[in-house]
Structure formats: structure tokens, C-alpha cells
Design an enzyme around this catalytic site. Structure first.
Site, PDB file in Angstrom:
ATOM      1  N   ASP A  18      -0.710   2.655  -6.689  1.00  0.00           N
ATOM      2  CA  ASP A  18      -1.145   2.970  -5.328  1.00  0.00           C
ATOM      3  C   ASP A  18      -0.882   1.837  -4.357  1.00  0.00           C
ATOM      4  OD1 ASP A  18      -3.222   1.568  -6.809  1.00  0.00           O
ATOM      5  OD2 ASP A  18      -4.451   1.782  -5.032  1.00  0.00           O
ATOM      6  N   TYR A  36       0.470  -8.259  -4.316  1.00  0.00           N
ATOM      7  CA  TYR A  36       0.609  -9.020  -5.553  1.00  0.00           C
ATOM      8  C   TYR A  36       1.607 -10.170  -5.414  1.00  0.00           C
ATOM      9  CZ  TYR A  36      -2.344  -5.899  -8.267  1.00  0.00           C
ATOM     10  OH  TYR A  36      -3.415  -5.199  -8.757  1.00  0.00           O
TER      11      TYR A  36
END
Length: 457
Positions: free
Chosen positions: A177, A260
Site C-alpha cells: 500500500d 522506506y
């Protein structure tokens, strides 16, 4: 379309009710009649079955919407039983459990490296355990449910999806997601509807690997809206990625990185922040989940209530250490709760329910012309790119332009490490595992890589 059987591998997992609620709320889109839970831990499986039956029986779906006739729930510890008759398979296994995750994190931190579940040495260690198991699962799917769609939530997503493709080919798709959430935040920030990309009203330039990708363009009406967004401090203030990594860094990149990328671009800060905590994220979740499962087993009638309380705490603390280190403030309310379950439902509704969606998924690096989508990577490597999904399958959209050299160099290094770790897991070769760890950009020494492999094996 007839009734659909959905099998969830890892059905005793904590986030399974999110999937069930999303599926129940979308029965007008995909008529899932039965949800089959598979897990090798019968105690956790029993708790999750209680939670799901209470959710279905009370008729409350995500956001409080009423769901009439929620899907039946069946639980089993037998893989073949779970797969037989399945139309869709959600693979959400965690080999080694949360205890394995905590070891992955602590071993890396002990060497002064990033201790994180999916990125860096922790992710490679997780993959070493996981690839042999998903190979076994994929072989049984190919035998017992060859026409089923397998939707993989299992981390590390690029590695696991690539491994499962060896048996399942295009019938397995990896989802996350994070990239679509990034795109929707960016669309809101430029004044567009958050689902404009889903519908095909705008095109976006996003490319990379799972947890390693960049949004490099938002095109609407022939104009790229991203440069104006990057120049607007107020608009960037609404982006989690800008709060986490700084507007100046996004401007330098001329792109919005997946959140990330914080672990790659701010590695020292990430390691220092994690090391300064009393517990790692894995240790926090290990304790929290142990308390939840114990309490739910003792009071089965309150299983759903206890789960919702634990979920709220879990989501509110997601990446809290990283945000604190960067003084990023609280996570925006619309970003709480995750969304991979909703991505999975959209994907299933397109594959089986006649809908069409534009999404960002983990697929083979092969375009409609047979050429690599991401230039510089092998055509059979799994990449994370925009796709169009309909009843005929998943169709990757062209990547608008090659990755910039610095981005490509990082993606190539990580992909090489990923492919080596798949080989190491299959051949059980410590030497290949050493090479996989030593080649990763977040491992700074071959000697350290050797010690990591010794510790993880």
C-alpha cells in the site's frame, strides 16, 4: 460470476481482520462467499476465527459500514485443504513469526547496521527463511489451484513475488500500500482527487522496487504538476515523505521517494534512532501481540473488541521512531490504518469482478513489447511499477523514462542482492548468502556480511 472462495495463508496473523472487513464491505463488487484461514499455529488461528466471526456476525465493516451476509469463515492447519477450490489466495505468511523478526533486527543492530524488517540485512535474513516455504506453497498452488490468482502480501515483497513466479508466472502479483498511498497524498497536495490515478484521469511516473521507488511525475492535461509541488513548502507539508526526509531533500532528488527510502538516504539517523529505543519495532509487536492473543483466548467473546484496541495502538506507533528522529510530527490521520487490504480488494474486483483499476504493483519487468520496463534490470526481475488491471489480468503500463543514474545504481545493487539471496535460499549455500549480504548497499563490509550470515544461519 459465481461465488468466490478466498484463502488466506497466514490466517492467524494479526492484520487478517482488516482483509476480512474490506472483503465483507466489497461483496457487491466481488461476491466472496467463504474465507478460508490457514495457519500452522492452531491457537492463533482459533483467535482470529473468533475475531472474524464476531466482525461478520455484528455486521460492522471498515469505517462502521454495515455488511449484510458477511462471508463464512473456515479455519484449517492443512495447506492442501486450504488451497483446494480457492479462486483467490492471499499469501501473508511470516516464516519464523515475530520472534524471527526480532532476531533479524537485533543481529543487524549488533553490527551497527540497520535493523529493519524488510530493508537491508534484516530483509535478506527474512527472505532466507521465507523463500523455501513460498516455493513449497507455490508448488502446491500450481498443483491444486492453478487458475487461482495469488496475491502476495508476504515481505520482502520483491523477493517473495520473484520467487513465487518460478511456479506461478503471471498468476502471482505482489502488493504494497505504500506507493499508492504516496501517489494519493501527492494528488491531494496538488489539488486533485486522491483517486484520479486509479481512474486513469492522470498519469504518474513511478518506478523502482518494493520499498525502493520514486514518484517522478504527475501529468494532468499535458502538464507535469510535480515541479510545482516540490517548490511549494505549504503543499509539501502535507506529505509524510517530506516531513520525514525534508523538503530540501525531495527538491534535490526532483522526486518524492517512497517513505522506506528514509532507511537508505538517512541510514545513520535511522540506525541511531532505532538503537536508542528500549525495544525494536519487532520486539514491541511481539509483546503486544502476545498480550492480545492471550487475552482473546481467555475471553473469546471479546476477541474483536480486544483486536480493535490493539490495532489502534499498533497503527499509531508505525514508524514513530523514524518520525521522532526527524522531528516529523504525528502521522496524518488519513495515513493511519494501512491500506494494503484495500489495494487487494481493488485488485480482486478488477481480476474477478469486471472493474478496471490503475494501481502500482510488483510484477515482472516486461512491457507489452517484451522489453524491460525499468531499463537496466533483467526482464524477469520483479519491479514495482504502475499497471492497468482488468478481467484479462495485470498489464504493466510503460515507464515514462529511465531511472536517473543514481537511482538506477541503487536499484541494480539491491536487485542483484535479492536475486543472490533467492539462489542462496534454494541452494543452501552460505557462500552465496555471504555474497548477497556483502553486495547490499546497506552492508558496508564483506567481513561484517560474513558475520551476519553466520549469525542468521
Amino acid at each position: 460470476m459465481g461465488q468466490v472462495i478466498l484463502t488466506i495463508l497466514g490466517g492467524g496473523g494479526f492484520r487478517v481482520p482488516l482483509v476480512y472487513e474490506a472483503v465483507a464491505a466489497a461483496r457487491d463488487r466481488v461476491p466472496v462467499d467463504e474465507v478460508v484461514l490457514l495457519d500452522d499455529d492452531p491457537d492463533r488461528l482459533a483467535v482470529m476465527a473468533d475475531v472474524l466471526r464476531q466482525v461478520g456476525g455484528h455486521g460492522q465493516a471498515a469505517g462502521g459500514a454495515y455488511t449484510a451476509g458477511a462471508p463464512r469463515v473456515r479455519a484449517t492447519t492443512d495447506l492442501d485443504e486450504a488451497l483446494t477450490g480457492a479462486d483467490v489466495i492471499f499469501s501473508a505468511v511470516r516464516v519464523g513469526g515475530t520472534a524471527g523478526r526480532t532476531r533479524d533486527e537485533r543481529v543487524a543492530l549488533g553490527e551497527g547496521l540497520l535493523g529493519q524488517e524488510t530493508v537491508g540485512p534484516g530483509g535478506l535474513a527474512y527472505a532466507l527463511r521465507t523463500v523455501p516455504e513460498v516455493d513449497r506453497i507455490a508448488a502446491r498452488i500450481a498443483e491444486l489451484a492453478p487458475r487461482a490468482w495469488t496475491i502476495s502480501f508476504t515481505n520482502p515483497a520483491s523477493i517473495v513475488t520473484e520467487a513465487m513466479r518460478a511456479r506461478l508466472g503471471d498468476r502471482v502479483v505482489g502488493i504494497c500500500d505504500t506507493p499508492i498511498s504516496l501517489v494519493r497524498r501527492a494528488l491531494r497536495a496538488v489539488g486533485l482527487d486522491a483517486r484520479a490515478f486509479d481512474r486513469g484521469d492522470v498519469t504518474i511516473d513511478y518506478a523502482g522496487l518494493n520499498h525502493l521507488g520514486w514518484l517522478r511525475g504527475i501529468r494532468a492535461g499535458g502538464e507535469d504538476l510535480l515541479p510545482a509541488l516540490l517548490a511549494d513548502d505549504a503543499a509539501l507539508g502535507g506529505l509524510e515523505e517530506a516531513r520525514l526526509m525534508g523538503a530540501g531533500w525531495l527538491r534535490a532528488l526532483r522526486a518524492v521517494p517512497n517513505e522506506y527510502l528514509y532507511y537508505y538516504d538517512f541510514t545513520r539517523e535511522a540506525v541511531a534512532g532505532i538503537a536508542a529505543q528500549e525495544s525494536t519495532r519487532g520486539e514491541f509487536l511481539l509483546g503486544q501481540q502476545a498480550r492480545f492473543y492471550e487475552a482473546a483466548a481467555a475471553e473469546p467473546g471479546r476477541a474483536a473488541e480486544l483486536w480493535r484496541t490493539a490495532l489502534a495502538e499498533r497503527e499509531a506507533t508505525y514508524m514513530a521512531t523514524e518520525r521522532e528522529a526527524q522531528q516529523a510530527g504525528e502521522r496524518a490521520e488519513e495515513d493511519l490504518g494501512g491500506g494494503y487490504h484495500e489495494v487487494a480488494v481493488d485488485l480482486m474486483a478488477a481480476l474477478l469482478g469486471g472493474e478496471e483499476h490503475r494501481m502500482i504493483l510488483d510484477v515482472a519487468n516486461t512491457g507489452a513489447d517484451g522489453q524491460p520496463l525499468v531499463a537496466g534490470l533483467p526482464a524477469d526481475a520483479v519491479v514495482e511499477v504502475p499497471v492497468h488491471v482488468d478481467g484479462e489480468g495485470v498489464h504493466p503500463l510503460p515507464v515514462e523514462r529511465p531511472l536517473e543514474p543514481a537511482m538506477l545504481a541503487r536499484v541494480q545493487a539491491v536487485k542483484a542482492s535479492e536475486r543472490l539471496v533467492i539462489e542462496a535460499a534454494r541452494t543452501r549455500s552460505p557462500q552465496t548468502a555471504w555474497l548477497a549480504f556483502g553486495m547490499h548497499p546497506l552492508v558496508d563490509s564483506a567481513e561484517v556480511a560474513r558475520r551476519l550470515v553466520d549469525a542468521y544461519l
